[in-house]
Design an enzyme around this catalytic site. Structure first.
Site, PDB file in Angstrom:
ATOM      1  CG  HIS A   1      -3.722  21.082  25.937  1.00 15.69           C
ATOM      2  ND1 HIS A   1      -2.669  20.191  26.017  1.00 15.69           N
ATOM      3  CD2 HIS A   1      -3.232  22.288  26.304  1.00 15.69           C
ATOM      4  CE1 HIS A   1      -1.587  20.845  26.408  1.00 15.69           C
ATOM      5  NE2 HIS A   1      -1.895  22.112  26.591  1.00 15.69           N
TER       6      HIS A   1
ATOM      7  CB  SER B   1     -11.615  12.411  36.250  1.00 15.75           C
ATOM      8  OG  SER B   1     -10.838  13.424  35.676  1.00 15.75           O
TER       9      SER B   1
ATOM     10  CG  MET C   1      -1.663  10.880  29.441  1.00 18.99           C
ATOM     11  SD  MET C   1      -2.065  12.628  29.190  1.00 18.99           S
ATOM     12  CE  MET C   1      -0.563  13.383  29.814  1.00 18.99           C
TER      13      MET C   1
ATOM     14  CG  ASP D   1      -1.107  19.953  22.821  1.00 17.97           C
ATOM     15  OD1 ASP D   1      -1.987  19.076  22.763  1.00 17.97           O
ATOM     16  OD2 ASP D   1      -0.127  19.878  23.602  1.00 17.97           O
TER      17      ASP D   1
HETATM   18  C1  GRF Z   1      -6.735  16.121  31.939  1.00 20.31           C
HETATM   19  O1  GRF Z   1      -6.224  17.228  32.623  1.00 20.31           O
HETATM   20  C2  GRF Z   1      -6.706  16.351  30.449  1.00 20.31           C
HETATM   21  O2  GRF Z   1      -6.913  17.687  30.102  1.00 20.31           O
HETATM   22  C3  GRF Z   1      -5.294  15.960  30.104  1.00 20.31           C
HETATM   23  O3  GRF Z   1      -5.006  14.856  30.918  1.00 20.31           O
HETATM   24  C4  GRF Z   1      -5.805  14.900  32.090  1.00 20.31           C
HETATM   25  C5  GRF Z   1      -6.572  13.623  32.124  1.00 20.31           C
HETATM   26  O4  GRF Z   1      -7.300  13.432  33.302  1.00 20.31           O
HETATM   27  N1  GRF Z   1      -5.174  15.720  28.685  1.00 20.31           N
HETATM   28  P1  GRF Z   1      -8.394  12.297  33.381  1.00 20.31           P
HETATM   29  O5  GRF Z   1      -7.731  10.972  32.974  1.00 20.31           O
HETATM   30  O6  GRF Z   1      -9.524  12.637  32.460  1.00 20.31           O
HETATM   31  O7  GRF Z   1      -8.817  12.253  34.812  1.00 20.31           O
END
Ligand code: GRF
Length: 215
Positions: free
Chosen positions: A105, A13, A86, A141
């Protein structure tokens, strides 16, 4: 025009928010370490080169990171944008793209590095939570902070309700930072502190108020 490659792992997203923001940036590719990531479909539909690279097919983290780095290098981007990517990146990868990797983050760093940040924020009883966009350094981080978005924590928040509020802020924060980047205004000082050039008092206030609604 500056160029980027975006790395994702799933939903994408934040990537979608970036792609939908008409930024003066060339988006050369979106790469996911999970080939089934929904974000890859979204990117492809929007006409962006979308590549799945299954990390489980590599024998080690270093081997995957090396292959990933080579794939990224083919696109010669100015910046590598982590948007819900991730996986921990190994030190050689981070050094190869030093000062060119940016991450979002879901906490107000340096509070709550790592996973499960929203539950950690609730458990700690903080009243303000949010998201941080920062340069990536080998310490997870902990890299130089470019900008942050803050939201309120309410007494009846759950990790999910808080995550949703933070995510909405992320979708404003990341495009804003990338616009500054595109405009060459993100100045990483030798002290490790980041300054945004050309922000006058009004625009700085606006940038912050946008991210901290004080209803
Ligand atoms: C987000 O909350 C970002 O901060 C974290 O993982 C989540 C990813 O969400 N690192 P998306 O894939 O961008 O919807």
């Amino acid at each position: 025009m500056k160029s980027i490659v975006i790395l994702i792992s799933g939903r994408g997203s934040n990537m979608e928010a970036i792609l939908g923001s008409a930024l003066p940036l060339e988006i050369r590719a979106v790469i996911s370490n999970r080939p089934g990531a929904k974000g890859l479909e979204t990117a492809a539909k929007l006409g962006i080169r979308a590549i799945g690279m299954d990390h489980t097919a590599y024998e080690s983290r270093e081997a995957f990171d090396e292959a990933l780095a080579k794939q990224i290098d083919e696109f010669k981007p100015d910046y590598v944008i982590l948007a819900g990517f991730m996986r921990v990146l190994s030190e050689p990868f981070i050094k190869r793209f030093a000062k060119r990797i940016i991450n979002i983050h879901p906490s107000l760093l340096p509070a709550f590095p790592g996973l499960h940040t929203h539950q950690a924020a609730i458990d700690a009883g903080v009243k303000i939570h949010g998201a941080t966009v920062h340069f990536v350094t080998p310490k997870l981080d902990h890299g130089p902070i470019i900008s942050q978005a803050a939201v309120r924590v309410t007494q009846d928040d759950t990790a999910d309700s808080l995550a949703a509020r933070v995510l909405a802020a992320e979708h404003q924060l990341y495009p804003q930072v990338l616009r500054w980047l595109a405009e060459g205004r993100v100045d990483l000082k030798s002290s490790g502190v980041v300054q945004i050039t050309g922000l006058n008092v009004r625009s700085e206030r606006r940038a912050q108020l946008l991210l901290v609604p004080m209803e």
